[in-house]
Enzyme design. Structure first.
Site, PDB file in Angstrom:
ATOM      1  N   GLY A  29       0.835  -1.192   0.000  1.00 27.08           N
ATOM      2  CA  GLY A  29       0.000   0.000   0.000  1.00 27.08           C
ATOM      3  C   GLY A  29       0.867   1.238   0.000  1.00 27.08           C
ATOM      4  O   GLY A  29       2.064   1.186   0.298  1.00 27.08           O
ATOM      5  N   TYR A  30       0.238   2.351  -0.319  1.00 26.42           N
ATOM      6  CA  TYR A  30       0.947   3.615  -0.427  1.00 26.42           C
ATOM      7  C   TYR A  30       0.498   4.545   0.684  1.00 26.42           C
ATOM      8  O   TYR A  30      -0.692   4.793   0.853  1.00 26.42           O
ATOM      9  CB  TYR A  30       0.726   4.225  -1.815  1.00 26.42           C
ATOM     10  CG  TYR A  30       1.459   3.415  -2.849  1.00 26.42           C
ATOM     11  CD1 TYR A  30       2.760   3.728  -3.186  1.00 26.42           C
ATOM     12  CD2 TYR A  30       0.876   2.293  -3.427  1.00 26.42           C
ATOM     13  CE1 TYR A  30       3.466   2.956  -4.098  1.00 26.42           C
ATOM     14  CE2 TYR A  30       1.582   1.513  -4.334  1.00 26.42           C
ATOM     15  CZ  TYR A  30       2.865   1.853  -4.665  1.00 26.42           C
ATOM     16  OH  TYR A  30       3.568   1.085  -5.554  1.00 26.42           O
TER      17      TYR A  30
END
Length: 160
Positions: A29-30
Site C-alpha cells: 500500500g501507499y
C-alpha cells in the site's frame, strides 16, 4: 544514492510459467504521494519493507528500501494506506543471464500481468523472451502507485 533502472513489459503468453524459480505473494500500500515521490509499505509472509521511490517517468528512478517490523507494516497497511491495496504474486524467471520479475495481480487489478527487468544501465542490451509483449515502461497507468487510484478493473478494453 540508490538508483533503479527497470523496464516493464506486458506478457503475451504463459510460456514463462515453466521457468519460474521462486514465487512470493505481496500485499502493498501507499502511505502518501507527493509530486516528487511515493512511499510504499510491502509485506510478504515473512518480510516487510518501507520503500521511497522518485515519481519520475521512465526507466531510471531513485529508490530507497528499508526493512521494517512485520507487525508495524501490517498495521500501516490496515490503518494508513490508501485503498485499494495492491495484491500480487511475484514470480522470478531467469532468461539469458537476466532475472525477470513477473507480477500477477489480484483483487482490483486481477487480470494484469507484467514483467520487469532491472538493468545496470539504461542502454544495457538483453535478450527478449518469446513470452514478452509490448513495453510499457513509459506508461504511468502500469505503475503500481497509479493502480491504486485507477485499478485495472476499471480500464476500458482499449486501454488494456
Amino acid at each position: 544514492m540508490a538508483s533503479e533502472i527497470e523496464r516493464k513489459f506486458l506478457i503475451k503468453s504463459d510460456a514463462w510459467t515453466a521457468a519460474v524459480s521462486h514465487s512470493v505473494r505481496y500485499r502493498q500500500g501507499y502511505l502518501g504521494q507527493v509530486e516528487s515521490s511515493s512511499v510504499r509499505v510491502r509485506v510478504s509472509d515473512t518480510d516487510a519493507y518501507l520503500n521511497i521511490k522518485s515519481a519520475s517517468l521512465g526507466i531510471e528512478r531513485l529508490e530507497y528500501e528499508y526493512t521494517i517490523p512485520l507487525a508495524d507494516a501490517h498495521e500501516m497497511l490496515d490503518q494508513l494506506c490508501r485503498r485499494p491495496l495492491i495484491e500480487k504474486t511475484r514470480h522470478w524467471v531467469e532468461h539469458a543471464g537476466h532475472r525477470w520479475e513477473i507480477d500477477v495481480f489480484e483483487g482490483d487489478n486481477a487480470g494484469l500481468v507484467v514483467a520487469e527487468i532491472e538493468l545496470e544501465s539504461p542502454d544495457e542490451t538483453f535478450e527478449r523472451p518469446v513470452w514478452l509483449g509490448a513495453e510499457v515502461s513509459h506508461e504511468p497507468r502500469y505503475y503500481n502507485v497509479c493502480l491504486v487510484d485507477r485499478p485495472y478493473s476499471v480500464w476500458s478494453e482499449a486501454e488494456r
